[in-house]
Design an enzyme around this catalytic site. Structure first.
Site, PDB file in Angstrom:
ATOM      1  N   CYS A  84     -10.174  -4.729   4.197  1.00 40.02           N
ATOM      2  CA  CYS A  84     -10.020  -4.272   2.740  1.00 40.02           C
ATOM      3  C   CYS A  84     -10.341  -5.564   2.052  1.00 40.02           C
ATOM      4  CB  CYS A  84      -9.022  -3.629   2.521  1.00 40.02           C
ATOM      5  SG  CYS A  84      -7.278  -4.470   2.912  1.00 40.02           S
ATOM      6  N   HIS A 507      -2.684  -3.949   1.627  1.00 39.61           N
ATOM      7  CA  HIS A 507      -3.942  -3.162   1.398  1.00 39.61           C
ATOM      8  C   HIS A 507      -4.523  -3.779   0.035  1.00 39.61           C
ATOM      9  CE1 HIS A 507      -7.130  -0.622   1.658  1.00 39.61           C
ATOM     10  NE2 HIS A 507      -7.036   0.064   0.487  1.00 39.61           N
TER      11      HIS A 507
END
Length: 970
Positions: A84, A507
């Site tokens: 990510c 994330h």
């Protein structure tokens, strides 16, 4: 042998299949599906395993419709395993048109390529080629998201491990280094030291001057920077961070008393067009020996002016900083004075001075009484009609009523005693007495009133002047750098990289400004959604959750070429999509798009079996039969009908109801048996006829089952969702589609016949257009059935808990069951269970809890009283409020009145002070149920059980509770 024959006869009676060979085949099928479902070793599944793995690993939908890009909407980047960080940074750079042009037009001559012999040069060239291909796909691909695996693998080799989640700043530094080296080869391959013409340096790198005083002399040196690091701790906004980073000395920060001592200042001598701030939100905890994330809130603007940090504005900024220091000292002095008025007194407890003067005035103006201060009877109080009463005394005060901490007016009539409020049979009506001077002359009273009123007015005027002064100084501080002379270098926020999680894991995603359409977009791996500044602030400022901005990318707002799109050299028209790509990349994207179309066709051939497109009319039976409100007899298909072939609409008919496709074992067995009974028709006329026969068999069986009357041992609605639909007269199209989806379930892939019928059913599902089926209505019916099963499970669990004496847990389940069931019954009497049964045991459970609470309260032991009050506050009173709010039966009303009467009867009884205080706290809630917004505590999740288990458990618990097995569940 005899026993085997008996078993065979029993199985024939249960299944209705007399042929021994067919019976053996059917039992084998049931065994395989029941015990080996986890294997799913179907031919279709094996053939599609590679295609499914791509999206299952990344969490994307495997529906082809969800792979298709919508118009010119930006594409996402798939997460190929803790990447990510890659997606967030690459998206931020790609959507900067000037950078995108540089990457797409990157090219090296043959002479330069021949000279590139080192490993780093070859690696950088390979990475640039992969990045160009990735950018080209992001421009012109027909896919909704692209795969970055090739570029990621090259980058991962530069890190110690390929599995660890990478730090955004570390990756961005590495990326910029590689890009700088790659473009250096294109700029001048012979002189790697001269980087003045390197476009990456020109775009992302700036310089600052570091100055310090040594022995009375100013020493300075110029340094280059890319990402500029900023500390978060100790600062409230981006300007404060910059002040702290630029001035390492005695610095004054707005709204902060922090000071840092050093002897160096930094000033930007050259700002890059793209200015990136790296927010240091991680620090190493020496005591714990591990990194920790800083969740402190930090605000940043959409436009920031950099003039005050430029070296050419040193003198002007120094003057402003001196003025800021003076204003801050003045502000501190004003705040201290104001605080002395707000918290006045020499003891440990302090009060507002204005209120203290008002309270003394109230005391002085209260008329003395002849009653001893220790007397607590109400007969000696002055009556409202007494001209010497407190009320008349207070009328002399006019507008001098004191204010409490919330600013509301306080009067003597509002004061109520807090001790022993229920020692009489009824609460006293008269106002209780207040302290008053034993004697005071009129002359003394006039003198005291005059002084106190004058002093209070002086105090209020001083407070208002201090507040106005604080507001004025604060505005001067805020506007110190907002005049036009220091607002000449604006930078606009282009991208915000957000990290959610802790230091060790988390994330990343990015918010990027769409300069063309003037909107914020959120780029979260494969998902690209429209967002807003408010959402960005909520996710990026930090301080409330574990998500916060980690990197800010600003661009010079006076350089329009940074965000301008490509234009044709001859016509001047904007080039969009494939037209903006170089010819070689255009061919590459077109080839990839052709491969994508081939993948879609293969998918449809494997999983959907679309009928041939040449004939316009097919001998295909429509499973969406004629809809009728009268369902006395089912409208079943007997023969194939001539229906036009409908184009599939995968976007509408694939994932909208994924959650309701899964079959329970008992429902699957019915479908298996129906397929077994259609064997002869299948062998003779093919899979379509076999599907129609099996569909007819299962439809008829379920319709007959729906006509059976419910018993405690077996509620047919629990046996199958279609029984519930039949009994509640659901539209035929809802019933037929639901059954058709069961025939199209992949779990039927256990032999060739079932696979063929499954494919036939899935093909017919694809032929249903959105206009043929109201999907909202369809999903609502399935949600109703899911709620019905939940209500039944809540009721059963609540009864079992009641049987075991766990009344608190039982009441929670029963209350939820009643609320959800009431919602169901509003749509029809057969949509829920018998409401009176839930209400009966809800009353029983409530009564048990209330009696237990009363017993504990009467014990007069402090622990017992506290426990009893807790039971009333947490369980009994919320449930009473829900009953009152809903439609009450006479039994419910009688029970609530009995509870109220019991607790009101305690008012006339002698009890200790602790009991009186607790009774005074919750008794108003018992008597008045209209003032609270009750939210039920969510009960623990109940495990999904088989219908037989649910029915048998209900019969057992009811027989235990009532010594009777006759319970009708509607």
């Amino acid at each position: 042998m005899f026993q085997n024959q008996m078993l065979i006869n029993q199985l024939r009676e249960i299944t209705g299949i007399q042929d021994l060979q067919l019976l053996q085949s059917t039992l084998k099928v049931v065994w395989v599906v029941t015990c080996c479902r986890a294997l799913e070793a179907s031919t279709e599944e094996s053939a599609a395993r590679v295609k499914r793995k791509r999206c299952e690993n990344a969490g994307e939908s495997c529906s082809p419709a969800d792979w298709i890009r919508l118009d010119d909407w930006p594409v996402g980047i798939r997460n190929v395993g803790n990447t990510c960080w890659f997606s967030a940074v690459i998206q931020s750079l790609f959507h900067l048109p000037v950078f995108r042009r540089l990457v797409l037009s990157y090219c090296l001559s043959e002479q330069v390529l021949e000279k590139c012999k080192s490993h780093s040069d070859k690696r950088n060239i390979a990475f640039m080629q992969e990045l160009r291909c990735l950018f080209a796909l992001m421009v012109g691909s027909t896919r909704r998201f692209v795969d970055p695996s090739a570029a990621v693998e090259l980058l991962r080799d530069a890190f110690r491990t390929s599995e660890a989640q990478q730090d955004v700043s570390e990756f961005t530094h590495k990326l910029l280094d590689w890009l700088e080296d790659a473009f250096q080869l294109a700029a001048n391959g012979n002189n790697p030291e001269d980087k003045q013409e390197n476009p990456m340096v020109q775009l992302f790198y700036g310089t600052f001057v570091a100055e310090r005083v040594h022995e009375g002399k100013i020493l300075s040196n110029i340094e280059q920077f890319g990402q500029y690091p900023l500390q978060v701790n100790g600062f409230n906004n981006l300007d404060e961070c910059l002040e702290g980073a630029m001035v390492e000395g005695e610095i004054e920060i707005l709204h902060s008393d922090q000071m840092v001592s050093s002897g160096q200042e930094r000033w930007f001598s050259k700002l890059p067009p793209v200015l990136t701030f790296e927010l240091s939100r991680f620090e190493f905890n020496q005591s714990l020996g591990r990194p920790e994330k800083i969740h402190k809130k930090l605000e940043f603007p959409q436009i920031i002016y950099m003039d005050r940090y430029l070296h050419k504005n040193v003198e002007q900024t120094h003057g402003r900083r001196g003025e800021v220091k003076r204003l801050k000292e003045q502000l501190t002095l004003l705040q201290q004075k104001l605080e002395s008025y707000k918290n006045y007194g020499s003891g440990p407890v302090k009060y507002p001075l204005a209120d203290m003067l008002q309270y003394v005035l109230e005391f002085a103006t209260t008329k003395p009484t002849s009653v001893s201060p220790t007397c607590t009877t109400v007969t000696n109080q002055s009556t409202p009609s007494d001209p010497n009463s407190d009320e008349n005394s207070q009328s002399d005060l006019g507008d001098m009523a004191p204010s409490d901490s919330t600013g509301s007016s306080i009067s003597t009539a509002q004061r109520t005693p807090i001790h022993k409020p229920f020692t009489q049979c009824r609460p006293p009506i008269e106002t209780p007495i207040h302290p008053a001077p034993h004697s005071i002359t009129e002359e003394e009273l006039r003198f005291v009133k005059g002084c106190l009123q004058r002093w209070r007015m002086e105090v209020e005027n001083n407070i208002n002047e201090l507040k106005a002064g604080i507001e004025r100084v604060s505005q001067d501080l805020e506007s110190m750098y907002l005049d036009s002379s220091l607002c000449q270098v604006p930078y606009r926020l282009h991208a915000v990289l957000v990290h959610e999680g802790q230091a060790s894991a988390g994330h990343y995603w990015a918010y990027i400004y769409d300069h063309t359409h003037r909107r914020w977009l959120k780029y979260n791996d494969v998902m690209v959604t429209e967002s807003s500044w408010e959402e960005l602030v909520r996710d990026s400022y930090g301080g409330m959750t574990n998500a916060s901005a980690y990197c800010l990318m600003y661009i010079n707002d006076k350089l329009p070429h940074l965000i301008s799109e490509d234009t044709d050299d001859e016509t001047g028209q904007v080039l969009q999509g494939m037209d903006s790509l170089p010819p070689i990349l255009r061919r590459y994207v077109r080839e990839d798009n052709r491969w994508f179309q081939q993948e879609l066709r293969e998918w449809e051939e494997q999983f959907c079996q679309r009928p041939p497109e040449e004939p316009q009319v097919s001998n295909t039976t429509s499973m969406a039969f004629t809809e009728s409100t009268d369902q006395a007899e089912p409208n079943l298909p007997e023969e194939p009908a001539q229906d036009p072939v409908k184009e599939p609409n995968t976007q509408e008919n694939t994932e909208d109801h994924t959650a309701i496709k899964s079959l329970e074992q008992h429902a699957m067995q019915g479908v298996i048996m129906a397929i077994a009974k259609s064997r002869q028709v299948f062998d003779k006329d093919g899979p379509e006829a076999g599907l129609i026969k099996a569909f007819h068999e299962e439809y008829s069986r379920l319709f007959e089952l729906s006509q059976e009357e419910a018993t405690p041992q077996q509620d047919p609605r629990l046996q199958h969702i279609l029984v519930y639909f039949f009994q509640n007269k659901a539209p035929n199209r809802v019933i037929e589609r639901t059954l058709l989806e069961q025939f199209g379930d992949r779990n039927l892939s256990f032999d060739d016949r079932s696979i063929s019928i499954m494919r036939e059913a899935r093909g017919k599902l694809r032929l249903i257009k959105p206009e043929d089926m109201d999907m909202e209505e369809y999903l609502q019916w399935h949600e109703d059935y899911s709620m019905f099963r939940t209500v039944f499970a809540y009721l059963l669990t609540g009864l079992e808990q009641y049987q075991n004496g766990k009344y608190v847990e039982s009441l929670n389940y029963l209350a939820h069951a009643y609320q959800d069931n009431e919602s169901l019954l509003s749509g029809g009497e057969k949509k829920g269970v018998e409401q009176s049964l839930i209400a009966l045991y809800r009353r029983k459970c409530l009564k048990e809890l209330e009696e237990s609470a009363a017993t504990l309260f009467r014990s007069a032991e402090e622990s017992g009283v506290a426990e009893g009050v807790s039971i009333m506050n947490d369980s009994v009173i919320p449930c009473m409020h829900l009953i009152v709010r809903d439609s009450m039966s006479q039994e419910d009303l009688d029970m609530i009145e009995a509870i109220r009467n019991r607790w009101c009867s305690y008012l006339g009884q002698d009890m200790d002070e602790y009991q009186q205080e607790k009774l005074g706290e919750f008794l108003p809630r018992v008597l008045d149920c209209s003032s609270e917004n009750v939210v039920l505590k969510e009960p623990p999740k109940v495990q999904s059980k088989s219908p037989h288990d649910l029915c048998s458990r209900l019969a057992a618990v009811m027989e235990s509770l009532h010594s009777s097995s006759v319970v009708i569940v509607k």
